[in-house]
Design a protein around this motif. Structure first.
Motif, PDB file in Angstrom:
ATOM      1  N   GLY A 596      46.765 -39.391  27.587  1.00  0.00           N
ATOM      2  CA  GLY A 596      47.332 -39.871  28.842  1.00  0.00           C
ATOM      3  C   GLY A 596      47.224 -38.850  29.954  1.00  0.00           C
ATOM      4  N   LYS A 597      48.163 -38.902  30.896  1.00  0.00           N
ATOM      5  CA  LYS A 597      48.189 -37.957  32.001  1.00  0.00           C
ATOM      6  C   LYS A 597      48.639 -36.598  31.479  1.00  0.00           C
ATOM      7  CE  LYS A 597      50.061 -37.402  36.679  1.00  0.00           C
ATOM      8  NZ  LYS A 597      50.992 -37.939  37.701  1.00  0.00           N
ATOM      9  N   ASP A 598      47.815 -35.596  31.692  1.00  0.00           N
ATOM     10  CA  ASP A 598      48.076 -34.286  31.079  1.00  0.00           C
ATOM     11  C   ASP A 598      47.804 -33.188  32.107  1.00  0.00           C
ATOM     12  OD1 ASP A 598      48.681 -32.456  29.026  1.00  0.00           O
ATOM     13  OD2 ASP A 598      46.599 -32.343  28.374  1.00  0.00           O
ATOM     14  N   ASP A 599      48.569 -33.222  33.197  1.00  0.00           N
ATOM     15  CA  ASP A 599      48.314 -32.303  34.313  1.00  0.00           C
ATOM     16  C   ASP A 599      48.411 -30.841  33.906  1.00  0.00           C
ATOM     17  OD1 ASP A 599      47.924 -34.454  35.980  1.00  0.00           O
ATOM     18  OD2 ASP A 599      49.975 -34.484  36.747  1.00  0.00           O
ATOM     19  N   GLU A 600      49.370 -30.518  33.045  1.00  0.00           N
ATOM     20  CA  GLU A 600      49.582 -29.127  32.647  1.00  0.00           C
ATOM     21  C   GLU A 600      48.702 -28.700  31.473  1.00  0.00           C
ATOM     22  OE1 GLU A 600      51.388 -26.915  34.168  1.00  0.00           O
ATOM     23  OE2 GLU A 600      52.364 -28.207  35.630  1.00  0.00           O
ATOM     24  N   GLY A 601      48.053 -29.664  30.820  1.00  0.00           N
ATOM     25  CA  GLY A 601      47.145 -29.336  29.726  1.00  0.00           C
ATOM     26  C   GLY A 601      47.812 -29.094  28.392  1.00  0.00           C
ATOM     27  N   TYR A 602      49.121 -29.422  28.261  1.00  0.00           N
ATOM     28  CA  TYR A 602      49.824 -29.131  27.019  1.00  0.00           C
ATOM     29  C   TYR A 602      49.351 -30.026  25.873  1.00  0.00           C
ATOM     30  CZ  TYR A 602      52.930 -26.590  30.172  1.00  0.00           C
ATOM     31  OH  TYR A 602      53.433 -25.737  31.119  1.00  0.00           O
ATOM     32  N   ARG A 603      49.062 -31.282  26.163  1.00  0.00           N
ATOM     33  CA  ARG A 603      48.597 -32.183  25.103  1.00  0.00           C
ATOM     34  C   ARG A 603      47.189 -31.799  24.643  1.00  0.00           C
ATOM     35  NH1 ARG A 603      51.082 -38.268  25.980  1.00  0.00           N
ATOM     36  NH2 ARG A 603      53.218 -37.596  26.446  1.00  0.00           N
ATOM     37  N   THR A 604      46.366 -31.388  25.576  1.00  0.00           N
ATOM     38  CA  THR A 604      45.024 -30.908  25.207  1.00  0.00           C
ATOM     39  C   THR A 604      45.136 -29.679  24.320  1.00  0.00           C
ATOM     40  OG1 THR A 604      44.098 -31.769  27.273  1.00  0.00           O
ATOM     41  CG2 THR A 604      42.840 -30.049  26.138  1.00  0.00           C
ATOM     42  N   GLU A 605      46.049 -28.788  24.669  1.00  0.00           N
ATOM     43  CA  GLU A 605      46.274 -27.595  23.856  1.00  0.00           C
ATOM     44  C   GLU A 605      46.735 -27.973  22.451  1.00  0.00           C
ATOM     45  OE1 GLU A 605      48.740 -23.530  24.609  1.00  0.00           O
ATOM     46  OE2 GLU A 605      49.927 -25.344  24.358  1.00  0.00           O
ATOM     47  N   PHE A 606      47.604 -28.987  22.342  1.00  0.00           N
ATOM     48  CA  PHE A 606      48.064 -29.426  21.027  1.00  0.00           C
ATOM     49  C   PHE A 606      46.898 -29.890  20.165  1.00  0.00           C
ATOM     50  CE2 PHE A 606      49.036 -33.110  18.339  1.00  0.00           C
ATOM     51  CZ  PHE A 606      49.893 -32.517  17.420  1.00  0.00           C
ATOM     52  N   ILE A 607      45.981 -30.621  20.749  1.00  0.00           N
ATOM     53  CA  ILE A 607      44.821 -31.124  19.991  1.00  0.00           C
ATOM     54  C   ILE A 607      44.007 -29.952  19.450  1.00  0.00           C
ATOM     55  CG2 ILE A 607      42.651 -32.391  20.210  1.00  0.00           C
ATOM     56  CD1 ILE A 607      44.190 -34.146  22.337  1.00  0.00           C
ATOM     57  N   THR A 608      43.778 -28.947  20.299  1.00  0.00           N
ATOM     58  CA  THR A 608      43.063 -27.743  19.851  1.00  0.00           C
ATOM     59  C   THR A 608      43.820 -27.047  18.728  1.00  0.00           C
ATOM     60  OG1 THR A 608      42.139 -27.432  22.072  1.00  0.00           O
ATOM     61  CG2 THR A 608      42.109 -25.522  20.596  1.00  0.00           C
ATOM     62  N   LEU A 609      45.134 -26.976  18.866  1.00  0.00           N
ATOM     63  CA  LEU A 609      45.969 -26.335  17.848  1.00  0.00           C
ATOM     64  C   LEU A 609      45.879 -27.087  16.523  1.00  0.00           C
ATOM     65  CD1 LEU A 609      47.979 -23.907  17.907  1.00  0.00           C
ATOM     66  CD2 LEU A 609      49.800 -25.603  18.087  1.00  0.00           C
ATOM     67  N   ALA A 610      45.928 -28.420  16.578  1.00  0.00           N
ATOM     68  CA  ALA A 610      45.837 -29.221  15.356  1.00  0.00           C
ATOM     69  C   ALA A 610      44.481 -29.058  14.692  1.00  0.00           C
ATOM     70  CB  ALA A 610      46.107 -30.686  15.686  1.00  0.00           C
ATOM     71  N   GLU A 611      43.434 -28.948  15.488  1.00  0.00           N
ATOM     72  CA  GLU A 611      42.093 -28.732  14.926  1.00  0.00           C
ATOM     73  C   GLU A 611      42.006 -27.375  14.223  1.00  0.00           C
ATOM     74  OE1 GLU A 611      39.857 -29.328  18.493  1.00  0.00           O
ATOM     75  OE2 GLU A 611      39.430 -31.437  18.042  1.00  0.00           O
ATOM     76  N   SER A 612      42.619 -26.355  14.813  1.00  0.00           N
ATOM     77  CA  SER A 612      42.650 -25.029  14.170  1.00  0.00           C
ATOM     78  C   SER A 612      43.455 -25.072  12.877  1.00  0.00           C
ATOM     79  CB  SER A 612      43.257 -23.999  15.131  1.00  0.00           C
ATOM     80  OG  SER A 612      42.481 -23.868  16.300  1.00  0.00           O
ATOM     81  N   ALA A 613      44.611 -25.752  12.901  1.00  0.00           N
ATOM     82  CA  ALA A 613      45.444 -25.861  11.696  1.00  0.00           C
ATOM     83  C   ALA A 613      44.706 -26.611  10.597  1.00  0.00           C
ATOM     84  CB  ALA A 613      46.754 -26.570  12.034  1.00  0.00           C
ATOM     85  N   LYS A 614      43.913 -27.604  10.980  1.00  0.00           N
ATOM     86  CA  LYS A 614      43.128 -28.355   9.989  1.00  0.00           C
ATOM     87  C   LYS A 614      42.168 -27.421   9.263  1.00  0.00           C
ATOM     88  CE  LYS A 614      39.610 -32.005   9.685  1.00  0.00           C
ATOM     89  NZ  LYS A 614      38.791 -32.978  10.467  1.00  0.00           N
ATOM     90  N   LEU A 615      41.491 -26.541  10.015  1.00  0.00           N
ATOM     91  CA  LEU A 615      40.571 -25.582   9.401  1.00  0.00           C
ATOM     92  C   LEU A 615      41.308 -24.599   8.498  1.00  0.00           C
ATOM     93  CD1 LEU A 615      38.275 -24.781  12.464  1.00  0.00           C
ATOM     94  CD2 LEU A 615      37.684 -26.166  10.474  1.00  0.00           C
TER      95      LEU A 615
END
Length: 627
Positions: A596-615
């Motif tokens: 959705g609307k992610d002006d501050e980029g926090y949700r995008t950061e979460f996705i990156t974090l989840a991808e790192s945790a998956k690895l």
């Protein structure tokens, strides 16, 4: 004699000159997409000076050396080493890693900690980093040891039978510390300890698109019902509260006390320098009618600056810049003095608050979690709130800081980088400091005609007895201006065979009464919440009912689907016995679709974090299998 004095002065001048600190800044980008990379670990080689890039890929390190080597590492990218000479601006471009996480080689850790590698890819020690973070080779990597960090144990909520336990009661929680701490640990290349993962704090880190109250009430309630992504046969109920927003000119005047830990444990770029930057950000938000005093503590507590008007920003910042770290940590004495100063300048119908910045590593006088709980609980009726900003790594006393904030009618945030400081001190200024509803509690009644079992996801440290809901002497959580709260319940529909509903043998000496309940009602739950106005001791109650008519998951709001992804992420990090079909790939895909609307980029950061945790999780499984 004059010549000797001159030589001494010359030597002192040279020493002072050589010890002048320099700040090296820059940005880190990926060569693949030319975009900034958040969460990159930046270490000064041969030291424990460690930081990470913020949401914009920017970093800053403070050093007294003229020539240093910076080491840049990030999961999924090639390690890079950069020699820094005269320039104080260093931008770096990282190449995507050619090797996979499964090819990790770990060397240089202490023998006595070798067994911990099955639980984390990078619990390592040493003083030099000459290798790579998880995703590439690691040779002597010095991540900060976590063995001095403390977290309060969590017994995860289980499924309850609504015939026996029809009511679920808890105090709301606006803390966000767990999320930024989990982010810090994953970005360092290790999965967090399960007790560091408080799912409600992960959920409440994010902004949600919720309507505030349309009348004079300080809080509005919202509900949404769908299927649980990790078990489509189960329901997932979202309960959300939204506090009214206030414009800056509507906020009451503030009587603030900055209580700053300047003990030796706060030395380092991710501690006191970050505290200074955070406090100066907060000072920039203050108005002429606001006042701030600064209390510091190390071996003893002292008043650094008396109560000063908020428009005297130069005076405030000069006092903050003068702070230096040394000595032991008399945190208890500091808290006592801060309350004393706050009482002396108390503003009726104003915002009276202590802001404690510390790593929580108290070691002089009252210092245990229990000591802090008693000390702060004695002030619960003082009208003074105590919020906590946690700093540092390796010796972080999360359990102590959470206790202080909970008992102090305040909130707890963990500041791991300058971007997080901006979020807490600037973006969420009103919600961090200004309470619009206090002692907020939620009580949910489940209809056993529709519900076979239910489970509250998270909030384990905030559970209340059912009688506490109507008892105004029992504390709840406080909501600041514009705050939003999300709570999730997993529900097993009535009549569904499952593996979680428990059974016992029939009683020998008494027969249980037949369950009598309203099977004809279409309602699945009734949600009630209580709150007090900031200057009142009497609570008010609101309620909402919800019919058993779940919306298909694909038709739910972006917020519902994103929150479900965050909850699933928490269950996987905790390796929850209730994770069922939880899966990193599934939650990542759902989070991307619900960004959705992610002006501050926090949700995008979460996705990156989840991808790192998956690895990291995949590598952890390989290590366990090999063992």
């Amino acid at each position: 004699m004059k010549r000797i004095i001159y030589l001494i002065m010359l030597l002192l001048g040279l020493t002072t000159f050589n010890s002048t600190a320099r700040t090296i800044r820059g940005s880190v980008y990926g060569t693949d997409d030319k975009k900034p990379i958040p969460g990159v670990a930046v270490l000064v080689k041969g030291t424990n000076i460690l930081t990470s890039t913020d949401l914009n890929g920017q970093y800053a390190v403070v050093t007294k050396e003229e020539k240093i080597v910076l080491l840049f590492s990030m999961i999924g990218y090639e390690f890079q080493q950069v020699e820094v000479k005269k320039s104080n601006t260093i931008d770096v471009w990282l190449q995507p890693a050619k090797t996979s996480l499964q090819e990790v080689v770990v060397m240089g850790y202490q023998t006595q900690r070798k067994q911990l590698l099955t639980g984390s890819v990078s619990i390592l020690s040493g003083s030099a980093m000459a290798g790579r973070v998880a995703g590439v080779q690691i040779r002597g990597l010095a991540t900060v040891p976590q063995d001095r960090e403390s977290y309060k144990g969590i017994v995860e909520n289980g499924f309850l039978n609504p015939v026996k336990e029809p009511l679920s009661t808890f105090a709301i929680d606006v803390d966000q510390a767990s999320y930024s701490n989990v982010r810090r640990l994953i970005n360092q290349g290790q999965l967090p300890p399960k007790d560091a993962v408080r799912t409600e704090e992960l959920l409440n880190y994010f902004h949600y698109d919720l309507q505030g109250p349309l009348n004079q009430d300080p809080v509005a309630i919202h509900t949404e019902l769908s299927s649980a992504p990790w078990n489509p046969r189960h329901r997932l109920l979202r309960i959300a509260l939204k506090a009214k927003a206030l414009k800056t000119e509507q906020l009451p005047p503030s009587n603030l006390v900055f209580l700053l830990d300047v003990s030796g444990s706060m030395e380092g770029p991710n501690r006191l320098p970050l505290v200074k930057a955070s406090m100066k950000m907060l000072a920039d938000q203050l108005r002429p009618e606001d006042h701030v005093a600064i209390v510091t503590y190390a071996g003893t507590a002292g008043l650094k600056l008396g109560s000063t008007a908020g428009d005297q920003k130069t005076k405030l910042k000069e006092a903050i810049d003068q702070l230096e770290a040394s000595g032991s940590t008399a945190g208890g004495d500091g808290i006592k003095m801060a309350y004393q100063i706050a009482r002396e300048h108390f503003i009726k119908q104003g915002n009276n608050r202590i802001i404690l910045a510390t790593d929580g590593d108290f070691n002089v006088g009252a210092s245990s979690d229990e000591d802090m709980e008693k000390l702060v609980a004695n002030e619960k009726n003082s009208g003074i709130s105590l919020s906590v900003l946690g700093f540092g790594m390796g010796n972080l006393k999360d359990s102590k800081m959470e206790t202080i904030a909970d008992k102090g009618h305040g909130n707890y945030a963990y500041i791991d980088n300058i971007s997080q400081a901006r979020k807490a001190m600037v973006t969420e200024f009103g919600s961090t400091l200004f309470t619009v509803a206090k002692d907020v509690k939620i009580q949910v009644e489940f209809n056993p005609g529709k519900v076979q079992a239910y489970r509250l996801i998270g909030y384990e440290n905030r559970l209340l007895a059912k009688e506490d809901f109507n008892n105004d002497e029992k504390m709840g959580g406080d909501m600041g201006a514009g705050h939003s709260i999300t709570a999730l319940y997993e529900i097993i529909p009535a009549g569904l065979k499952d593996n979680f509903s428990s059974s016992v043998d029939p009683l020998k000496y008494q027969k249980p009464k037949d369950g009598i309940f309203n099977n004809t009602s279409s309602e699945i739950v009734t949600v009630k919440f209580r709150y007090k106005n900031p200057d009142s001791k009497k609570s008010h109650m609101q309620l909402a009912t919800l019919n058993d008519a779940p919306t298909p998951l694909s038709k739910t709001s972006d917020d519902f689907r994103f929150a479900s992804a965050v909850a699933e992420f928490g269950m996987l990090l905790r390796n929850s016995e209730y994770k069922q079909q939880s899966d990193f790939s599934s939650l990542i895909s759902r989070a991307k679709a619900a960004r959705g609307k992610d002006d501050e980029g926090y949700r995008t950061e979460f996705i990156t974090l989840a991808e790192s945790a998956k690895l990291l999780s995949k590598n952890n499984e390989i290590a366990l299998n090999e063992k």
